[in-house]
Design an enzyme around this catalytic site. Structure first.
Site, PDB file in Angstrom:
ATOM      1  N   GLY A  71     -16.533  -6.001 -26.360  1.00 17.57           N
ATOM      2  CA  GLY A  71     -17.423  -5.120 -25.602  1.00 17.57           C
ATOM      3  C   GLY A  71     -18.327  -4.282 -26.489  1.00 17.57           C
ATOM      4  O   GLY A  71     -19.496  -4.066 -26.172  1.00 17.57           O
ATOM      5  N   ASN A 151     -14.512   3.751 -17.655  1.00 13.28           N
ATOM      6  CA  ASN A 151     -13.178   3.450 -18.155  1.00 13.28           C
ATOM      7  C   ASN A 151     -12.201   4.615 -18.029  1.00 13.28           C
ATOM      8  O   ASN A 151     -10.996   4.425 -18.064  1.00 13.28           O
ATOM      9  CB  ASN A 151     -13.245   2.995 -19.619  1.00 13.28           C
ATOM     10  CG  ASN A 151     -14.111   3.901 -20.470  1.00 13.28           C
ATOM     11  OD1 ASN A 151     -15.290   4.100 -20.175  1.00 13.28           O
ATOM     12  ND2 ASN A 151     -13.544   4.456 -21.512  1.00 13.28           N
ATOM     13  N   GLN A 179     -15.082  -2.846 -17.788  1.00 12.67           N
ATOM     14  CA  GLN A 179     -14.011  -2.450 -16.873  1.00 12.67           C
ATOM     15  C   GLN A 179     -14.054  -3.197 -15.536  1.00 12.67           C
ATOM     16  O   GLN A 179     -13.087  -3.123 -14.771  1.00 12.67           O
ATOM     17  CB  GLN A 179     -14.044  -0.936 -16.619  1.00 12.67           C
ATOM     18  CG  GLN A 179     -13.600  -0.104 -17.813  1.00 12.67           C
ATOM     19  CD  GLN A 179     -12.120  -0.271 -18.157  1.00 12.67           C
ATOM     20  OE1 GLN A 179     -11.292  -0.565 -17.303  1.00 12.67           O
ATOM     21  NE2 GLN A 179     -11.792  -0.098 -19.418  1.00 12.67           N
ATOM     22  N   SER A 199     -15.529  -7.973 -22.146  1.00 15.61           N
ATOM     23  CA  SER A 199     -14.574  -8.126 -23.243  1.00 15.61           C
ATOM     24  C   SER A 199     -13.288  -8.757 -22.731  1.00 15.61           C
ATOM     25  O   SER A 199     -12.783  -8.379 -21.671  1.00 15.61           O
ATOM     26  CB  SER A 199     -14.284  -6.737 -23.821  1.00 15.61           C
ATOM     27  OG  SER A 199     -13.316  -6.828 -24.836  1.00 15.61           O
ATOM     28  N   HIS A 201     -10.110  -8.686 -23.886  1.00 14.89           N
ATOM     29  CA  HIS A 201      -8.796  -8.026 -23.947  1.00 14.89           C
ATOM     30  C   HIS A 201      -8.561  -7.020 -22.823  1.00 14.89           C
ATOM     31  O   HIS A 201      -7.448  -6.529 -22.662  1.00 14.89           O
ATOM     32  CB  HIS A 201      -8.557  -7.380 -25.315  1.00 14.89           C
ATOM     33  CG  HIS A 201      -9.254  -6.085 -25.570  1.00 14.89           C
ATOM     34  ND1 HIS A 201      -8.612  -4.881 -25.453  1.00 14.89           N
ATOM     35  CD2 HIS A 201     -10.515  -5.801 -25.936  1.00 14.89           C
ATOM     36  CE1 HIS A 201      -9.462  -3.907 -25.768  1.00 14.89           C
ATOM     37  NE2 HIS A 201     -10.627  -4.442 -26.055  1.00 14.89           N
ATOM     38  N   THR A 237     -19.246 -18.533 -37.634  1.00 13.13           N
ATOM     39  CA  THR A 237     -18.422 -19.591 -37.041  1.00 13.13           C
ATOM     40  C   THR A 237     -17.727 -19.042 -35.801  1.00 13.13           C
ATOM     41  O   THR A 237     -17.137 -17.968 -35.835  1.00 13.13           O
ATOM     42  CB  THR A 237     -17.380 -20.074 -38.074  1.00 13.13           C
ATOM     43  OG1 THR A 237     -18.095 -20.537 -39.222  1.00 13.13           O
ATOM     44  CG2 THR A 237     -16.523 -21.188 -37.516  1.00 13.13           C
ATOM     45  N   CYS A 324     -10.441   6.303 -27.633  1.00 16.93           N
ATOM     46  CA  CYS A 324     -11.239   6.608 -28.816  1.00 16.93           C
ATOM     47  C   CYS A 324     -11.239   8.101 -29.087  1.00 16.93           C
ATOM     48  O   CYS A 324     -11.358   8.522 -30.221  1.00 16.93           O
ATOM     49  CB  CYS A 324     -12.662   6.132 -28.628  1.00 16.93           C
ATOM     50  SG  CYS A 324     -12.755   4.498 -27.937  1.00 16.93           S
TER      51      CYS A 324
END
Ligand code: PLP
Length: 385
Positions: A71, A151, A179, A199, A201, A237, A324
């Site tokens: 994200g 979030n 989210q 994202s 995860h 890659t 965070c």
């Protein structure tokens, strides 16, 4: 002691179906997708299939999907990519005060590079007003970035409405959908977005992989230069196993979305209702435009951090503010933007439910939290109760 994970907005476990889909791409199908021999072709094919799946789930085209490392990279690529590519057209950007730091800090960094930035306020529920977006648009506005759902407090924004306004004006529109991916329907046509980041995860996929939808015709200056991967928009890659996992996770989430949202909404509302029985408790966010898994409350007279430590002793994983910001003593920028005082914002607790959450988990949390709140308040010099 059993452990209860109630921090699904921070990250989620990789589900077994996703892991199973990924494993072959570590070995034996470990090839580099750019190689011509069979290993390479197999990896390339896996990427094509994953790209088609993600595109289809977003109502986009395959060549509009750029795989990223998650994200944060998606938001950086969308915002810096558009800002650098269109800086001759204009240097004004618009965002909101409740964005994730991946968006907010990117925009503020661009400000230091000479771009002009309008950070829109939100109302007490954390809502961005489409009318305020309309008012903030200028002839030199090149990009607007407003998150789909927050979030911390779970507020869902009127993205389609904002998108229509931005498009009419001729600027580009990015939404951070980290989210909402796997939770709400994400149709980039109906949402009127030009860029959308997500994202893996956060939706039971692996960490370190995500996707950016970038509408055909929108130019992006790449952040990472090198090989010709991702149509020269993101060198390196490809994370083949991760990308396969992302696509599988999105696909599964989509299949189960409706039933799971219904289940989580019931659990969420029971938890919200139970927590509100505690005196001097305030619910943060909207009750109607809210993610089905989000509970966020403030307990007056206590510190969220002490709450978390006490919950952890009972095996309950939760959050206070965003992951965070926890660890620092600053209260959440989201709660402050919603008009809470520093004091009240410090006492915030976020519980985010997920696939593993049961009725019994809710019962246990509702049994433990009032006891902890009472104990912490008794220790607080501010509390007269
Ligand atoms: C987690 C999160 C991000 C960052 O995603 P990563 O994949 O961890 O970089 C961005 N925006 C929101 C709203 C998030 O919840």
């Amino acid at each position: 002691m059993s452990r209860i994970y109630m921090d699904h907005a921070a990250t989620t476990p990789v589900r077994s179906e996703v892991l199973d889909a990924m494993l072959p791409y570590f070995n034996p199908e470990f090839g580099n997708a750019s190689s011509v021999y069979s290993w390479g072709r197999s990896a390339h094919q896996a990427l094509d299939v994953a790209r088609d799946k993600v595109a289809q789930l977003l109502a986009a085209e395959a060549n509009e999907i750029i795989f990223t490392s998650g994200g944060s990279e998606g938001a950086n690529l969308a915002i810096k990519g558009v800002a650098w590519a269109y800086q001759n057209k204009g240097k004004h950007l618009i965002t909101s005060a409740i964005e994730h730091h991946a968006v907010l800090d990117t925009v503020l960094w661009l400000k230091k590079q000479g771009f002009e930035v309008t950070v829109l306020p939100v109302d007490e529920e954390g809502m961005v007003s489409p009318a305020q977006v309309a008012d903030a648009l200028r002839p030199d506005t090149i990009l607007v970035s407003i998150m789909h759902a927050n979030n911390e407090v779970g507020t869902i924004q009127p993205i389609a409405e904002i998108g229509a306004i931005v498009r009419e004006h001729g600027a580009f529109f990015h939404t951070d959908a980290v989210q909402t991916a796997g939770v709400l329907e994400l149709n980039v046509q109906e949402l009127n977005v030009d860029l959308l980041s997500l994202s893996a995860h956060k939706l039971y996929g692996p960490k370190g992989v995500g996707a950016l939808y970038c509408r055909k015709g929108v130019r992006l200056e790449p952040l990472i230069h090198g090989g010709a991967q991702e149509r020269r928009r993101r060198a390196g890659t490809e994370n083949v196993a991760g990308i396969v996992g992302l696509a599988r996770a999105l696909e599964l989430a989509r299949e189960e979305q409706e039933a799971e949202n219904e289940r989580l909404t019931k659990l969420r509302d029971r938890l919200l209702e139970g927590l509100q029985q505690i005196p001097y408790t305030k619910v943060n966010g909207s009750l109607t435009h809210r993610l089905p898994n989000n509970v966020n409350v403030c307990f007056q007279y206590i510190e969220g951090e002490s709450m978390l430590l006490n919950l952890d002793l009972k095996g309950i994983a939760a959050s206070s503010g965003s992951a965070c910001t926890s660890g620092s003593l600053d209260p959440s920028h989201v709660l402050l933007a919603m008009g809470l005082t520093h004091e009240i914002a410090h006492g915030s607790l976020r519980l985010t439910l997920g696939r593993s959450t049961t009725e019994a988990d809710i019962d246990f949390v509702l049994q433990e939290v009032p006891v902890i709140v009472e104990r912490l308040r008794q220790m607080s010099p501010l509390f007269q109760g």
